[in-house]
Design an enzyme around this catalytic site. Structure first.
Site, short mmCIF file in Angstrom:
data_model
loop_
_atom_site.label_atom_id
_atom_site.label_comp_id
_atom_site.label_asym_id
_atom_site.label_seq_id
_atom_site.Cartn_x
_atom_site.Cartn_y
_atom_site.Cartn_z
N GLN A 17 0.84 -1.16 0.00
CA GLN A 17 0.04 -0.07 0.08
C GLN A 17 1.00 1.15 0.07
O GLN A 17 0.07 2.32 -0.20
CB GLN A 17 -1.01 -0.05 1.21
CG GLN A 17 -1.96 -1.38 1.20
CD GLN A 17 -2.97 -1.37 0.21
OE1 GLN A 17 -3.23 -0.39 -0.47
NE2 GLN A 17 -3.09 -2.50 -0.20
N GLY A 18 2.19 1.09 0.32
CA GLY A 18 2.94 2.36 0.49
C GLY A 18 4.16 2.32 1.15
O GLY A 18 4.52 1.16 1.81
N LYS A 44 2.09 7.14 6.91
CA LYS A 44 2.08 6.21 5.63
C LYS A 44 1.81 6.82 4.38
O LYS A 44 0.87 7.67 4.38
CB LYS A 44 0.82 5.12 5.87
CG LYS A 44 0.59 4.23 4.80
CD LYS A 44 -0.60 3.09 5.27
CE LYS A 44 -0.77 2.04 3.96
NZ LYS A 44 -1.70 1.13 4.30
N ASP A 58 -6.58 -9.05 5.49
CA ASP A 58 -5.28 -9.13 5.04
C ASP A 58 -4.46 -9.55 6.51
O ASP A 58 -3.48 -8.74 6.64
CB ASP A 58 -4.46 -8.00 4.59
CG ASP A 58 -3.07 -8.29 3.78
OD1 ASP A 58 -2.70 -9.45 3.49
OD2 ASP A 58 -2.59 -7.09 3.43
#
Length: 749
Positions: free
Chosen positions: A430-431, A447, A545
């Site tokens: 995601q980053g 994030k 997840d």
């Protein structure tokens, strides 16, 4: 003429009879004993604003009519101190009840108990207490327990605060009204009767109670001081903070109304420049700033001029300036004819001033253009990063939007040294996550998405903000806010300082061995957090997840579930959702992979893989593993072939006392990773079973524990499971006892 005056007086009285809220009876008492009675409160029907503020006075004490609740203090700032009985229950040496005053209640529906000014306290070495409330058609409860098996040494504990040894305390939840609190004992104080035979529970004002070990023998008071939050409410006493602006007629003309922070009704505040009681018709009076220290330069030819709501400064005749200490003050005026060169000097200064103004004007225009350009860029980034969609989604989650702070770009750039590479904590799908330090020295994790403008990543970003905005759990990483005006969206989380779970169980990354007790507690905390997402959130959340790299650990090895970018909100009337398959290899539910139908059991499968990692110390997927790269498949094969002990972490097997628990958790993990989702337990059942295992080890006061462990070990070894391997099933008696144990401990906590 006297008769005519009397008639006019009667007419005036009749004309004002209907304005009860704005007129006060001249005989209303302002004090009862030592307690002041500020309006809108009053003693008598014509002395208070309405029935909620009507009090009674017996000459020395102030209390509510028809009750024995004594009022100790009333603050015009919206708080009231009252006296409340302590809940207590005492036992004799044989365990029989000697005194039962274990139930205490406070029935004042108009005013909530202050959550910021109170603590709920339980005192005793065999004690647990409940604090209950009824609000919006539902019952709410909280509480705490304290245990100790011997008298604390006086020299060590004198002046010790209420920290859990003989005394515990918790915060009072927000907006509790109509409260009751109760005190109980686990074993009727039979184990600690020699020095403690009573259990106590009460709500106490912060700072009014300081625990002493001598209180275990006898609490020296029967009543405690607690604080209520009061405000003006509508006739039905249910006005919420989100309601339209409250009526202004109750407040003084020189006051403003403000919605109460408690969520009930509103309060009145005197406007700036006024002071006094904002509820009283004559309450808010002008403050004469000229009689107080002010900013006028009185010592240098200035004077202060007071007016209603403020003041100004001026210079005495013959002087010029604004008269303020921090301004131009006052200087002597000089006529032109007294100085021939003064006019030329003024002209020269005028030309310079004109040039300076021109230069300043051009600079301001350039600055304004730059600011406008930057504003347009921020607005464009806000729109491109899904800002409008995010605000719309948050507005639909009533009550959660206020938890998310919007940071600006400069704040986060300064916090991360302009996103320096040395500040990187980790990279993921995601980053990138950076460590930042806010101006108040608070460490945070920031994030940063990989690519701005990608619709898929923007959707994941919005989803993560919406999901985390409604989560408030100690084992879930807390979202502090976000930034939308940068090129890529940023999320700001609380900082968890001890890395991921995988960093600690993977021998190649961590040289320090984590004990089985710590691993079992981490598993239980993670299971409780996922169970909360599935069962306790206002809209159930499927994480999608769950993996060991998304479970963070603090310095005390407490678990924090993170990374909600792939999570889904599933309404209560939907059992599953059709989605594009998303997850991590090795943790992905096979049934979800085949059907594309997402449900809560998909998280159960992923958590089962995490349990296997905790048991074996291996990663979920290792392509250099000779027998089977997939850890879950290798684990199932080992159980079927009765090779469980070969795959478990050797360091865990060195401690023989862990054998029974290891086997229990191994077969719980096996149930979690079954191919058929319907055969898997729910996360709530998994959390209860893990808590039960911890409780069996944690509480030595449970009788017959060793004998039960031996019997359990025998059953584990000799009863075959559904796959034909020895030791793969629990006895029904042990399972029932275990669930009962988990219920009792959770209830007492």
């Amino acid at each position: 003429m006297e008769m005519m005056g009397l008639i006019l007086l009667l007419v005036a009285i009749a004309a004002t009879a209907g304005e009860a809220q704005l007129s006060l009876h001249p005989g209303c008492p302002h004090k009862c004993g030592s307690v002041d009675i500020p309006y809108p409160f009053g003693v008598g029907r014509h002395c208070s604003l309405n029935a909620f503020f009507n009090l009674a006075c017996n000459g020395t004490t102030l209390h509510y009519p028809g009750s024995n609740i004594q009022i100790l203090n009333i603050s015009i700032d919206g708080q009231m101190d009252i006296s409340m009985y302590v809940s207590r229950i005492c036992y004799n040496k044989s365990g029989a009840v000697d005194l039962d005053l274990s139930f205490s209640s406070l029935k004042i529906p108009a005013f909530p108990v202050s959550s910021s000014a109170n603590k709920f306290v339980s005192v005793g070495c065999d004690t647990y207490g409940y604090l209950n409330s009824f609000q919006d058609g539902q019952n709410y409860s909280t509480g705490c327990l304290s245990r100790c098996n011997r008298r604390p040494p006086p020299a060590e504990n004198t002046g010790e605060p209420c920290s859990g040894i003989g005394c515990c305390q918790v915060d009072v939840p927000h907006r509790m009204r109509n409260i009751t609190f109760e005190s109980y004992s686990f074993q009727n104080h039979t184990n600690v009767w020699a020095f403690n035979n009573c259990s106590y529970a009460f709500v106490a004002k912060k700072g009014s109670f300081e625990f002493s070990p001598s209180y275990l023998e006898r609490l020296p008071f029967n009543e405690s001081r607690l604080v209520l939050d009061w405000s003006v409410v509508d006739d039905d006493a249910r006005q919420e903070a989100t309601a339209p602006s409250p009526p202004k007629s109750v407040c003084n003309p020189n006051a403003i109304s403000q919605n109460s922070a408690t969520g009930f009704g509103y309060r009145c505040l005197c406007k700036p420049g006024y002071h006094g009681n904002p509820y009283h018709p004559d309450g808010c009076q002008d403050v004469n700033e000229c009689d107080q220290p002010n900013d006028c330069d009185i010592k240098a030819h200035a004077q202060c001029n007071n007016f209603d709501g403020g003041h100004n400064c001026s210079c005495l005749p013959g002087y010029k300036g604004d008269g303020r200490v921090d301004g131009t003050r006052c200087t002597l005026e000089t006529p032109f004819h007294s100085n021939p060169n003064l006019l030329s000097l003024i002209i020269a200064l005028g030309v310079c001033a004109t040039l300076l103004v021109g230069f300043t004007l051009v600079s301001m225009l350039c600055w304004a253009h730059k600011q406008r350009t930057q504003k347009l860029i921020r607005e464009r980034n806000f729109e491109r990063n899904g800002g409008n969609v995010l605000l719309q989604r948050l507005s639909q989650q009533q009550g959660y939007a206020d938890r998310t702070k919007i940071y600006n770009q400069v704040e986060l750039q300064n916090a991360t040294d302009n996103f320096d590479e040395d500040r990187i904590l980790g990279r993921g799908g995601q980053g990138t996550v950076y460590k930042g330090i806010l101006p108040d020295n608070t460490p945070v994790a920031i994030k940063k998405s990989r690519v701005g403008g990608d619709p898929r990543q923007i959707k994941d970003f919005i989803n993560e903000v919406v999901v985390l905005s409604q989560i408030n759990h100690r084992n879930v990483v807390k979202l502090l806010g976000c930034c939308l005006e940068t090129e890529v969206p940023l999320l700001v989380y609380e900082f968890v300082d001890n890395g991921t779970l995988l960093d600690h169980i993977n021998p190649s990354k961590n040289e320090f061995f984590i004990s089985w007790e710590t691993r079992l507690r981490i598993a239980a905390e993670t299971a409780e957090a996922i169970s909360y997402l599935h069962s306790a959130a206002s809209i159930p959340i499927i994480h999608r997840d769950i993996k060991s790299t998304n479970i963070l650990l603090d310095h005390n090895h407490r678990a924090k579930v993170s990374d909600f970018g792939a999570s889904r909100l599933v309404p209560l009337d939907e059992t599953q959702a059709a989605t594009v398959v998303q997850g991590t290899l090795g943790y992905l539910d096979p049934e979800y992979l085949l059907t594309g139908q997402l449900n809560e059991k998909s998280d159960v499968y992923s958590f089962g893989v995490v349990l296997v990692e905790l048991l074996t110390g291996n990663k979920a997927v290792e392509f250099n593993r000779p027998e089977q790269p997939n850890l879950a498949m290798s684990f199932v094969s080992s159980i079927k072939e009765d090779r469980l002990w070969e795959i478990l972490d050797r360091q865990l097997l060195d401690q023989k006392k862990n054998a029974a628990q290891l086997k229990e958790v191994a077969f719980l993990a096996r149930r979690c990773i079954r191919i058929n989702g319907e055969e898997r337990p729910t996360m709530k059942e998994v959390a209860m079973e893990l808590e039960g295992l911890i409780a069996m080890e944690r509480h030595p006061w449970m009788k017959g524990r060793d004998a039960m462990a031996e019997e359990t070990e025998y059953l584990l070894v000799h009863v075959p499971d559904e796959y034909g391997a020895a030791g793969t099933s629990n006895s029904s008696g042990y399972d029932t006892m275990q669930k009962q144990m988990a219920f009792e401990i959770e209830d007492g906590r």
